[in-house]
Design a protein around this motif. Structure first.
Motif, short mmCIF file in Angstrom:
data_model
loop_
_atom_site.label_atom_id
_atom_site.label_comp_id
_atom_site.label_asym_id
_atom_site.label_seq_id
_atom_site.Cartn_x
_atom_site.Cartn_y
_atom_site.Cartn_z
N ILE A 89 11.25 6.29 -1.34
CA ILE A 89 10.30 6.92 -0.43
C ILE A 89 9.86 5.94 0.65
CG2 ILE A 89 7.97 7.90 -0.25
CD1 ILE A 89 8.45 9.09 -3.07
N VAL A 90 9.53 4.72 0.24
CA VAL A 90 9.09 3.72 1.21
C VAL A 90 10.23 3.35 2.16
CG1 VAL A 90 8.24 1.35 1.46
CG2 VAL A 90 7.25 2.85 -0.27
N ALA A 96 3.19 6.04 -2.79
CA ALA A 96 4.37 6.75 -3.30
C ALA A 96 4.31 6.90 -4.81
CB ALA A 96 5.63 6.02 -2.87
N ARG A 97 3.86 5.85 -5.50
CA ARG A 97 3.78 5.92 -6.96
C ARG A 97 2.80 6.98 -7.41
NH1 ARG A 97 4.09 0.13 -6.85
NH2 ARG A 97 1.82 0.01 -6.89
N HIS A 98 1.64 7.05 -6.78
CA HIS A 98 0.59 7.94 -7.24
C HIS A 98 0.80 9.38 -6.80
CE1 HIS A 98 -1.87 4.99 -9.24
NE2 HIS A 98 -1.74 4.18 -8.21
N ARG A 149 0.83 -1.20 0.00
CA ARG A 149 0.00 0.00 0.00
C ARG A 149 0.87 1.25 0.00
NH1 ARG A 149 -4.13 0.76 4.85
NH2 ARG A 149 -4.65 -1.35 4.15
N LEU A 150 1.97 1.22 0.75
CA LEU A 150 2.87 2.37 0.79
C LEU A 150 3.49 2.63 -0.58
CD1 LEU A 150 4.71 1.76 4.20
CD2 LEU A 150 2.54 2.90 3.76
N LEU A 151 3.87 1.57 -1.27
CA LEU A 151 4.42 1.72 -2.61
C LEU A 151 3.40 2.34 -3.56
CD1 LEU A 151 6.44 -1.60 -3.02
CD2 LEU A 151 7.38 0.72 -3.15
N THR A 191 4.33 8.16 4.51
CA THR A 191 4.67 7.96 3.10
C THR A 191 4.11 9.08 2.24
OG1 THR A 191 4.74 5.56 3.40
CG2 THR A 191 4.49 6.37 1.15
N ALA A 192 2.89 9.50 2.51
CA ALA A 192 2.30 10.61 1.75
C ALA A 192 3.11 11.88 1.96
CB ALA A 192 0.85 10.82 2.18
#
Length: 202
Positions: free
Chosen positions: A36-37, A23-25, A18-20, A63-64
């Motif tokens: 980032i993660v 970070a992607r979006h 979910r964290l990935l 993460t956000a």
């Protein structure tokens, strides 16, 4: 580096995918989601986990926040464009798995705003960074001078870039849902009335 046996590893691994996705979006192609993660993992290692009520929520918010900071560091002007996650709001043709990832990313950013910023600053930040409104238009909408509006926007960016805390009381779920709903309505319909109305929320 994530090491086997590290404190808090189980909680981190449970939400890593979910964290990935977040970070992607949020960061789009402007930063490496894995980096980032990894930074979120380091924050989790430094956190006082005894006072973290919800590890999953803490990691998503962290993460956000890190994703927003990563985008800022790659751009010349000192603002955080929310475009990467605003522009990729799912259309009807998006498959359910991707829709879930996008929803997680948007919810994480909105949760971050409600946890960190006062209502008026949330609205000013979104109108400026997500929708690209000029300061004079925002000022007219929220009832401030243009100078004060710029100050609010700058304060919002500074607070969002600050190191995540662990002792901030959680935002009421209703408050989060209200901002999320107003933001999504504005992004999908172009009607910003509900979002602007939240600027006067106590």
């Amino acid at each position: 580096m994530v090491e086997i046996g590290s404190p808090g590893l189980g909680e981190f691994l449970a939400v890593r995918d979910r964290l990935l996705a977040i970070a992607r979006h949020v960061a789009g192609g402007l930063a490496d989601p894995d980096d980032i993660v990894q930074d979120a993992w380091m924050c989790w290692q430094r956190a006082d986990r005894a006072v973290v009520v919800d590890p999953s929520a803490f990691l998503c918010r962290t993460t956000a926040r890190l994703s927003v900071s990563a985008v800022r560091s790659r751009l010349r002007r000192p603002v955080v464009p929310a475009g990467p996650w605003l522009e990729r709001l799912a259309g009807p043709e998006v498959d359910p798995a991707r829709l879930a990832e996008q929803s997680d990313a948007v919810r994480a950013v909105i949760r971050l705003l409600t946890d960190v910023l006062a209502p008026r600053d949330q609205v000013i930040y979104l109108l400026r960074e997500a929708f690209g409104w000029p300061y004079h238009q925002i000022a007219s909408a929220v009832g401030l001078s243009e100078t004060n509006t710029r100050q609010h926007a700058r304060r919002a960016r500074l607070r969002l870039a600050a190191t995540p805390g662990t002792n901030r009381p959680p935002t009421a779920a209703a408050t989060h849902r209200e901002l999320l709903s107003a933001f999504l309505d504005a992004s999908r319909t172009g009607d910003h009335a509900a979002l602007v109305g939240l600027a006067s929320t106590a």
